[in-house]
Design a protein around this motif. Structure first.
Motif, PDB file in Angstrom:
ATOM      1  N   GLY A 243       0.766  -1.239   0.000  1.00 34.27           N
ATOM      2  CA  GLY A 243       0.000   0.000   0.000  1.00 34.27           C
ATOM      3  C   GLY A 243       0.792   1.281   0.000  1.00 34.27           C
ATOM      4  O   GLY A 243       0.206   2.349  -0.113  1.00 34.27           O
ATOM      5  N   ASP A 448      -2.255   5.428  -7.028  1.00 34.48           N
ATOM      6  CA  ASP A 448      -2.542   4.051  -7.462  1.00 34.48           C
ATOM      7  C   ASP A 448      -2.127   3.012  -6.425  1.00 34.48           C
ATOM      8  O   ASP A 448      -2.568   1.852  -6.496  1.00 34.48           O
ATOM      9  CB  ASP A 448      -1.781   3.741  -8.761  1.00 34.48           C
ATOM     10  N   PRO A 450      -2.691   2.084  -3.195  1.00 35.40           N
ATOM     11  CA  PRO A 450      -3.573   1.227  -2.382  1.00 35.40           C
ATOM     12  C   PRO A 450      -4.175   0.048  -3.126  1.00 35.40           C
ATOM     13  O   PRO A 450      -4.437  -0.997  -2.527  1.00 35.40           O
ATOM     14  CB  PRO A 450      -4.660   2.213  -1.906  1.00 35.40           C
ATOM     15  N   ARG A 451      -4.373   0.176  -4.423  1.00 31.95           N
ATOM     16  CA  ARG A 451      -5.019  -0.931  -5.154  1.00 31.95           C
ATOM     17  C   ARG A 451      -4.100  -2.133  -5.355  1.00 31.95           C
ATOM     18  O   ARG A 451      -4.553  -3.201  -5.759  1.00 31.95           O
ATOM     19  CB  ARG A 451      -5.572  -0.452  -6.491  1.00 31.95           C
ATOM     20  N   PHE A 452      -2.820  -1.985  -5.070  1.00 29.28           N
ATOM     21  CA  PHE A 452      -1.909  -3.118  -5.190  1.00 29.28           C
ATOM     22  C   PHE A 452      -1.859  -3.969  -3.917  1.00 29.28           C
ATOM     23  O   PHE A 452      -1.281  -5.050  -3.919  1.00 29.28           O
ATOM     24  CB  PHE A 452      -0.505  -2.631  -5.543  1.00 29.28           C
ATOM     25  N   ARG A 454      -3.409  -6.359  -2.227  1.00 33.47           N
ATOM     26  CA  ARG A 454      -4.445  -7.357  -2.473  1.00 33.47           C
ATOM     27  C   ARG A 454      -4.136  -8.609  -1.659  1.00 33.47           C
ATOM     28  O   ARG A 454      -3.028  -9.142  -1.749  1.00 33.47           O
ATOM     29  CB  ARG A 454      -4.501  -7.703  -3.962  1.00 33.47           C
TER      30      ARG A 454
END
Length: 490
Positions: A243, A448, A450-452, A454
């Protein structure tokens, strides 16, 4: 138009290439082992030319696996094991001595001398071992005076080779763990230490931003000229996969060694001495900071049980065996093949297996080994959590090859008393390097990140707090000779 991101991750036991698209999908991943050699007790070496050949191999095979070519790659990010030491020829790029791996302890005596002289460093860092590496180089002093030599950690070496000699750089995270950082400045080489050792400052890499324009991959080496836009130390790279760099971001990596890291953001906090402040990254000249503690032996202990001891076919078989029994039957394992790291700093300690009796079997040893790793991570996490002003999340984010063990992750959740979340991309270090390459090339922006982050699985505690604490204390009395770390639990 090229848009793919290529990460080269050279770790202690292997090199990996990861090919990622801008949406974060992993298109290919290839790993190849790197052999270490142990010429004497406490000494660990690798062949630098072999390391380079393996890195080129995994890059080529990853592109082939994805059905792509280097012309499809927008940017390259490099991340490597930290604190390993290498000297090479500036013109040819060829190593002139073995890689002295971070866990090599031949610098122990020199570290003590330099400490006594007023310099701040640790036994494993290059500052304690670079002189030993130079002693293996024929006519080192004359070659140093002529400007023929380069030295660096593996990130510097690999970027120098990738760029055809055009770039000799490192970033602040790897520089911080070299022992050569000037602590008042905190982002420059310590000229006093360099002079004290009689070294030439021209041998040293430039300290660059962690991402941004760093150099260009040589077409003669890679087949096409590709921008190199990121260089990060391995553990720091992994933070991006969880994140980003914002204060309060945590992650734990279960690899050859184990690391717990927590971001302090722009503020350099003052933690316990055995979990020191580290430079996390530098972007636009601004440094981000983190607190880190190392479990020196993690996956290496499992490899030892499977390989040298021949007890299990592989790590998955060990994990299955551990899950097949309800307890360790009193067996205690201290996984410290090369020293007991944070928060103890007892580098002389070695591994221990105790409490064996005729009723114990391989499965009990397997469970005890995973339990020992979980308790070592608990010790580091609890100590970091005690740092004043540091935010502690309500879960424990993890990655790394050893984190594939569900049995270990369940034990970790019990030991910590909070959920453990496992990253969807196990190779989070390489994934973070690819993300950083995207940031450096302008393919990605900080919004971008935070979307990584997972996650594929969450493991919740199944054991009560009192029971878990009692189990830790029982382990610590045997493994550590006391009741263990007194920092408040997280």
């Amino acid at each position: 138009m090229p848009e793919l991101l290529l990460a080269l991750d050279c770790g202690t036991t292997g090199a990996r290439a990861l090919l990622v698209d801008p949406a974060g999908a992993v298109l290919a991943t290839v790993k190849q082992p790197i052999a270490s050699h142990f010429p004497a007790p406490g000494r660990v070496e690798q062949d630098g030319e072999q390391v380079w050949s393996i890195c080129l191999s995994v890059i080529g095979r990853a592109l082939e696996q994805a059905g792509r070519s280097m012309r499809d790659v927008a940017a390259i990010g490099v991340t490597t094991q930290r604190s390993s030491t290498l000297v090479w020829d500036r013109a040819s790029g060829r190593p002139l001595a073995p890689v002295l791996v971070w866990s090599d302890l031949r610098g122990m005596a020199r570290y003590k001398q330099l400490r006594a002289a007023g310099f701040t460093l640790w036994p494993q860092v290059p500052a304690a071992k670079l002189e030993a590496a130079l002693e293996m180089v024929p006519e080192a002093q004359a070659r140093m005076a002529r400007g023929d030599l380069c030295w660096g950690t593996l990130d510097s070496y690999l970027i120098h080779r990738l760029s055809g000699g055009g770039a000799h750089v490192t970033d602040v995270g790897s520089a911080w763990l070299s022992g050569y950082i000037d602590y008042p400045d905190r982002a420059a080489w310590n000229r006093a230490l360099i002079a004290h050792q009689g070294l030439d400052g021209g041998m040293f890499p430039a300290i660059a931003d962690s991402w941004g324009p760093l150099g260009t991959g040589d077409a003669g080496v890679l087949g096409a000229p590709v921008p190199i836009t990121a260089v990060l130390a391995d553990q720091q790279a992994g933070m991006l996969a969880h994140g980003g760099l914002a204060a309060g971001t945590w992650k734990a990596t279960y690899g050859t060694s184990g690391v717990v890291m927590a971001s302090a953001g722009a503020r350099a906090v003052s933690p316990h001495r055995t979990v020191p402040i580290q430079a996390l990254a530098r972007v636009g000249g601004e440094v981000s900071w983190c607190v880190e503690g190392m479990v020196i032996t993690c996956g290496a202990f499992i490899t030892w049980l499977c390989g040298e001891m021949g007890m299990f076919a592989d790590a998955a078989a060990l994990s299955d065996a551990a899950a097949s029994v309800p307890d360790t039957r009193g067996i205690v394992v201290r996984p410290s093949l090369q020293g007991l790291g944070a928060p103890h700093g007892r580098f002389h300690e070695r591994a221990l297996i105790a409490g064996l009796d005729a009723g114990g079997g391989r499965a009990h040893v397997a469970r005890a080994a995973l339990q020992g790793i979980a308790f070592r991570f608990k010790e580091v996490a609890d100590t970091i959590a005690a740092t004043p002003g540091l935010t502690v999340p309500d879960h424990f984010p993890v990655d790394g090859g050893v984190a594939a063990s569900d049995a270990l992750m369940r034990m970790q959740a019990d030991a910590l008393g909070r959920p453990v979340r496992r990253h969807k991309v196990r190779e989070a270090t390489a994934y973070g390097a690819a993300i950083a390459a995207g940031l450096g090339a302008g393919v990605l922006t900080p919004t971008d990140l935070p979307r990584f982050a997972r996650y594929e699985a969450e493991f919740t505690p199944a054991m009560g707090r009192d029971q878990a604490d009692a189990a830790y204390r029982a382990w610590a009395r045997v493994a550590l000779g006391g009741d263990g770390v007194t920092a408040p639990p997280v």
